[in-house]
Design a protein around this motif. Sequence first.
Motif, short mmCIF file in Angstrom:
data_model
loop_
_atom_site.label_atom_id
_atom_site.label_comp_id
_atom_site.label_asym_id
_atom_site.label_seq_id
_atom_site.Cartn_x
_atom_site.Cartn_y
_atom_site.Cartn_z
N GLY A 102 0.83 -1.19 0.00
CA GLY A 102 0.00 0.00 0.00
C GLY A 102 0.86 1.24 0.00
N ARG A 118 -13.22 10.88 1.99
CA ARG A 118 -12.07 10.01 2.25
C ARG A 118 -11.46 10.31 3.61
N LEU A 122 -10.79 7.40 6.52
CA LEU A 122 -9.47 7.09 7.04
C LEU A 122 -9.33 7.52 8.51
N ILE A 158 -2.03 2.70 4.05
CA ILE A 158 -3.35 2.55 3.45
C ILE A 158 -3.28 1.44 2.41
N GLN A 160 -5.51 -1.60 -0.04
CA GLN A 160 -6.78 -1.93 -0.70
C GLN A 160 -7.19 -3.33 -0.29
N ASP A 161 -8.29 -3.44 0.41
CA ASP A 161 -8.79 -4.72 0.86
C ASP A 161 -9.86 -5.20 -0.12
N GLY A 165 -12.54 -2.42 0.54
CA GLY A 165 -11.94 -1.30 -0.18
C GLY A 165 -10.76 -0.74 0.59
N GLU A 166 -10.70 0.59 0.71
CA GLU A 166 -9.55 1.25 1.32
C GLU A 166 -9.57 1.10 2.84
#
Length: 517
Positions: A102, A118, A122, A158, A160-161, A165-166
């Motif tokens: 990431g 976003r 986060l 960070i 990406q799953d 997602g993020e």
Amino acid sequence: MSINRDPNYGRLLANRYQLAELVGEGAMGRVYRAKDTVLGGVTVAIKFLSHALLNKNMRDRFEREATISALLGEKSIHVVRVKDYGIDENKISFYVMEYLSGESLNDVVAHQPLALSRFFTLARHICLGLESAHQGISFNGDLCKIIHRDIKPSNIIIVQDPTVGEVAKILDFGIAKLILANASQTQSFMGTLAYCSPEQMEGKELDSRSDIYSLGVMMYEMLTTDMPIMPQNSSFGGWYQAHHDFKPTPFSSKLQIPAKLQDLVFSCLAKKREERPQSVREILQTLETLQQKPQSSKKPEVKIQPKPSKSSKPSKDRKSNQEQTLKATPSITEICLQASWPKDKPLKKIVFARFIESPLGEIPVLSVMLDYGDILNRMSGVRYNQFLFLNYPHPMLLWITLLYSQEHGPRWLPCYLDLKSEKGQRISHALAEKGSYRILFFALNQPERCQHVTKSTINPENCRMLNQWADTGKMNKYAGTPNSAKKILRQELEKLKPKILLKIQAVTTNYSNDISG
């Protein structure tokens, strides 16, 4: 011409981890990418703590801090997991982490502020990780509350799953305390000056409100790319004065930051810890109030047949033939529902893999026998899958399927595939090719026919690995027994279960019911 090669390259650490390239270096140590040879070459990150940490009193403290960090990683998906730790033959401490591909938050906010949507996502992830640490970990009968001491953008990664997602994850919990406790100078300081709370600059005993101050600095930076306060010079004394005496710079009106969010950030930056939010939970509640949550509902899948163009309208006979062909071809679900429980399998709660013949060829399926009531309870829950591969002592694949409902809890469906066998290799390749599989449910008292069928999707990375593992198993020449490999994988599954459940519980209210790990 001589080439300076890292002596750690290719080194086998603890008879298990094969080191590759150096991927990071800082005051706290060096980080290498490595492969876990016991678990089929899974990539991990290994951090060697700096030589300054070494002394006779270090081992007990290192083991304690590493264990607590590992337990914290199991508690929260927003903390990078510590999987193992030890001391090498040179008496250098190391710990093994999950390897995450990431970018750091530091790189993300380097050029432009985060969009509010976003930012909320986060910031919430970071707060959830901090809250788990501040609440504490039970260790040897004691509740150990953990303070990070070095919250900053470069310690947030960070990723990406494939499920959610993020995702933001926090690095290096407990390590600042570990280094600080071993420092030989009485005036030693550990932290990053730009993000330190006033009390941290003074060397006072810290609590969770110090991390909240650092979080406030970081949230300001996420929203503006700037620092809320700047010193007259970059020395320790300059930053000491700034954190104690300077007021944060107001937000620019051009950024259109909501007033309540500005107030939240400034409250985190209060000079006196009594004037800050007293827990991360307070911050989370404010963020959740401010965040506009999109309404998400899973719409049923609708298959739309393409309309024929006016210039190529099919004849009545041709259309009739197409309709008859479609009606005559049963769907995969219909074929699966006609399947019966094999006569060579016992009538008990077991899980096994097999192929079902269909017009599209062989379909890999899991056949599962449960109580009829249990089958009904699982139909509206979440499906999750993950795969673990072990090459030594015998090539074995653990195919994990989880059915989860908030009301009835988890139902684990583990299946082992011997990748030294032709059948295991074929099923592994078929899973990779199809990118999905069916789960066939049979009732204990009605084994003559399948009661229900559901589909589970496999993420593309797992498909790639399934092909690779099948090829590896085919070439494997080890002589170990399948049972010894199953035992190791069974132990790994027990370690994974709490982590998988945390992940599932974090996403069940917001995402679809098909999840792959």
